[in-house]
Design a protein around this motif. Structure first.
Motif, PDB file in Angstrom:
ATOM      1  N   ALA A 222       0.817  -1.208   0.000  1.00 57.20           N
ATOM      2  CA  ALA A 222       0.000   0.000   0.000  1.00 57.20           C
ATOM      3  C   ALA A 222       0.850   1.257   0.000  1.00 57.20           C
ATOM      4  N   ALA A 223       1.972   1.222   0.697  1.00 53.87           N
ATOM      5  CA  ALA A 223       2.810   2.411   0.834  1.00 53.87           C
ATOM      6  C   ALA A 223       3.722   2.636  -0.364  1.00 53.87           C
ATOM      7  N   GLY A 224       4.020   1.577  -1.097  1.00 48.86           N
ATOM      8  CA  GLY A 224       5.006   1.673  -2.173  1.00 48.86           C
ATOM      9  C   GLY A 224       4.780   2.771  -3.191  1.00 48.86           C
ATOM     10  N   PRO A 225       3.570   2.884  -3.767  1.00 46.91           N
ATOM     11  CA  PRO A 225       3.373   3.854  -4.864  1.00 46.91           C
ATOM     12  C   PRO A 225       3.202   5.294  -4.406  1.00 46.91           C
ATOM     13  N   ILE A 226       3.123   5.576  -3.114  1.00 43.52           N
ATOM     14  CA  ILE A 226       2.770   6.911  -2.627  1.00 43.52           C
ATOM     15  C   ILE A 226       4.033   7.743  -2.449  1.00 43.52           C
ATOM     16  N   ASP A 227       4.136   8.792  -3.238  1.00 47.00           N
ATOM     17  CA  ASP A 227       5.292   9.685  -3.168  1.00 47.00           C
ATOM     18  C   ASP A 227       4.966  11.006  -2.483  1.00 47.00           C
ATOM     19  N   TYR A 228       3.720  11.421  -2.543  1.00 49.04           N
ATOM     20  CA  TYR A 228       3.343  12.722  -1.988  1.00 49.04           C
ATOM     21  C   TYR A 228       3.208  12.616  -0.468  1.00 49.04           C
ATOM     22  N   THR A 229       4.034  13.372   0.254  1.00 46.64           N
ATOM     23  CA  THR A 229       4.042  13.241   1.713  1.00 46.64           C
ATOM     24  C   THR A 229       2.950  14.045   2.397  1.00 46.64           C
TER      25      THR A 229
ATOM     26  N   ARG B 125      -2.638   9.112   5.512  1.00 49.91           N
ATOM     27  CA  ARG B 125      -4.039   8.853   5.195  1.00 49.91           C
ATOM     28  C   ARG B 125      -4.162   7.855   4.037  1.00 49.91           C
ATOM     29  N   TYR B 126      -3.333   8.055   3.015  1.00 48.75           N
ATOM     30  CA  TYR B 126      -3.396   7.160   1.867  1.00 48.75           C
ATOM     31  C   TYR B 126      -2.940   5.746   2.228  1.00 48.75           C
ATOM     32  N   VAL B 127      -1.869   5.662   3.025  1.00 42.83           N
ATOM     33  CA  VAL B 127      -1.384   4.328   3.412  1.00 42.83           C
ATOM     34  C   VAL B 127      -2.439   3.601   4.247  1.00 42.83           C
ATOM     35  N   LEU B 128      -3.033   4.295   5.201  1.00 39.07           N
ATOM     36  CA  LEU B 128      -4.065   3.668   6.033  1.00 39.07           C
ATOM     37  C   LEU B 128      -5.255   3.239   5.201  1.00 39.07           C
ATOM     38  N   ALA B 129      -5.711   4.103   4.299  1.00 43.82           N
ATOM     39  CA  ALA B 129      -6.888   3.787   3.482  1.00 43.82           C
ATOM     40  C   ALA B 129      -6.609   2.616   2.541  1.00 43.82           C
ATOM     41  N   ARG B 130      -5.464   2.644   1.881  1.00 39.75           N
ATOM     42  CA  ARG B 130      -5.129   1.557   0.954  1.00 39.75           C
ATOM     43  C   ARG B 130      -4.908   0.240   1.700  1.00 39.75           C
TER      44      ARG B 130
END
Length: 233
Positions: A207-214, A219-224
């Motif tokens: 889930a965390a791999g593709p997220i670059d925007y800090t 929020r994105y990591v938790l949701a994904r």
């Protein structure tokens, strides 16, 4: 004091800055932690009367347990012939975190229901039962409530009984770390651990791999992560 805040501005009002370290109950208890250490010491103490075969036979009884808990075949595999041979040659018992969780309740019942065993090894069995009671309170503390004082007393009881039963060299650093858990409950209102993320570690990494925007990373990591876990259930 160095303070760390969440990157996500919208979540900062919900999660305050971190000012101190926290000792993680999941790793202290289950991952190469106190449970595995005490399992091995207890098995070493009682081998002259109760062998792996005896305990495995007990595990093979017609248990009925919830789907969220271990199946009988998983309990048997924790005490397999290969693991028994390794234990007899090395005197070490190294179950995984999941296996510790599977074994603990049934092994507790085994010890508590064997008066001759408790009579012959009172110090070792009382230490193990005290560990089970402290872990039970630690799990309840994850739901909140005024359990810090009771948790403090439970871990003190286990420390006293473990010290009476075993050599000082048998203590792990994680024994000391658990003594900080009651104070963490007082500070946070409940016991915070990493169980969910550790249980699905690969999913969280995915889930965390593709997220670059800090700016909204957490929020994105938790949701994904939540989406992946629901999808896999």
């Amino acid at each position: 004091v160095y303070k760390r805040q969440l990157w996500d501005h919208e979540l900062r009002s919900l999660v305050g800055p971190s000012e101190v370290n926290r000792f993680d109950p999941t790793h202290c208890l289950w991952s190469n932690g106190i449970c595995a250490k005490e399992f091995g010491l207890l098995f070493s103490a009682i081998q002259s009367r109760t062998t792996f075969v005896d305990i495995r036979a007990f595990m093979q009884a017609d248990w009925r347990m919830p789907n969220c808990n271990a199946r009988r075949q998983k309990l048997r595999s924790c005490l397999s012939d290969a693991r028994a041979r390794h234990f007899h040659s090395t005197k070490e018992f190294r179950p995984s975190a999941t296996e510790c969780m599977d074994l603990l309740p049934t092994l507790r019942y085994f010890v508590e229901s064997q008066p001759p065993l408790r009579a012959q090894w009172p110090l070792e069995t009382e230490s193990f039962i005290a560990l089970c009671q402290a872990i039970e309170l630690s799990i309840r503390a994850k739901q909140g409530g005024a359990l810090a004082d009771a948790l403090d007393a439970a871990w003190q009881t286990h420390a006293n009984r473990f010290t009476a039963a075993y050599d000082a060299l048998d203590h792990l650093p994680k024994f000391h770390f658990t003594r900080h858990l009651p104070e963490q409950v007082r500070l946070d209102g409940w016991a915070i651990d990493t169980f969910t993320c550790e249980r699905h570690n690969s999913m969280v990494l995915e889930a965390a791999g593709p997220i670059d925007y800090t700016g909204c990373f957490e929020r994105y990591v938790l949701a994904r992560s939540l989406f992946y876990m629901i999808r896999s259930s």
